[in-house]
Design an enzyme around this catalytic site. Sequence first.
Site, PDB file in Angstrom:
ATOM      1  CB  CYS B  86      33.830  22.259 -14.606  1.00  0.00           C
ATOM      2  SG  CYS B  86      32.282  23.165 -14.815  1.00  0.00           S
ATOM      3  CG  HIS B 203      31.824  18.132 -12.847  1.00  0.00           C
ATOM      4  ND1 HIS B 203      32.759  18.916 -12.215  1.00  0.00           N
ATOM      5  CD2 HIS B 203      30.948  18.984 -13.416  1.00  0.00           C
ATOM      6  CE1 HIS B 203      32.454  20.191 -12.374  1.00  0.00           C
ATOM      7  NE2 HIS B 203      31.365  20.258 -13.111  1.00  0.00           N
ATOM      8  CD  GLU B 205      34.813  16.611 -10.410  1.00  0.00           C
ATOM      9  OE1 GLU B 205      35.096  16.061 -11.496  1.00  0.00           O
ATOM     10  OE2 GLU B 205      34.452  17.798 -10.324  1.00  0.00           O
TER      11      GLU B 205
END
Lengths: 85, 229
Positions: B86, B203, B205
Amino acid sequence: MKARVHVTLKTGVLDPQGKAVQHALHALGFGSVGEVRQGKFIELETGESDPAKARTAVEEMCKKLLANPVIENYSIQIETREAEE
Amino acid sequence: MKAAVIVFPGSNRDRDMLMALERAAGKPALAVWHGETDFEPVDLIVVPGGFSYGDYLRAGAMAVHSPIMREVAKRAGAGVPVLGVCNGFQILTEAGLLPGALLRNACLKFVCRDIHMKVETAQSLFTAGYESGQVVRVPVAHHDGNYFADDETLDRLEGEGRVAFRYCTQEGDFDEAANPNGSIRHIAGIYNETKTVLGLMPHPENATDPQLGGTDGAALFDGLVAALH
């Protein structure tokens, strides 16, 4: 002396903000408006008194930070004190 | 695997990233403040998501000039793997570690939702935990994720197998409606020449825990741990 920098998107780079402004202008009745491109205007005090030096410094600033050469063009105006008065 | 996460003023996915790395590696990752000039040797450097410096001027433009970025660029040049997610992707393009740029989303809106993306190839450090062509579901959360590069650069990226992920439908089709931000050629992530630097807008994560809606991102970290020990 002051420098004025215009940063604009290169031709061929999509400008959705410009397009949205164009649509809004049409909606307001400005039907003849063609393509709108949105950019940035940066005014800065260079701390230089020599126009050539000021321009060289601002060129460097544009290359290093103020513009992203992948997507943007820039133009620089150096404003001398006399012109201000 | 020992990893470091670079933290800028305005980073906000740094802790999510630290948790995902710790879950995969079984040991904590290092958080490195942007004002540092050096840090201990690591196997992986991560530039996390957020809004470093409030996205002033251009997303990522200010962060590039943080003291720590000189060291990150030096290590990337020496072959240390670097992952940018990002805002991290935006920073890596601004730093010139990855080609192209991230423009304002074509829809002009901040997009925050799950998307599907196709893993172009499993032949990389970052995607060894996936199958080539696999479709995964991960969230995006950005305003400036519209990937752009000139045609010559795009052709080179595709020719060299450097497109990492592309936005697609759940079935793996490249519909315009499946492209959340208008990215050119549906590109969601790209590699550098040596495929040791990866930048992506989604994302992974935030898709490593079933309680948070999905685990498709976990294989990226597990693959990295397997490759980097």
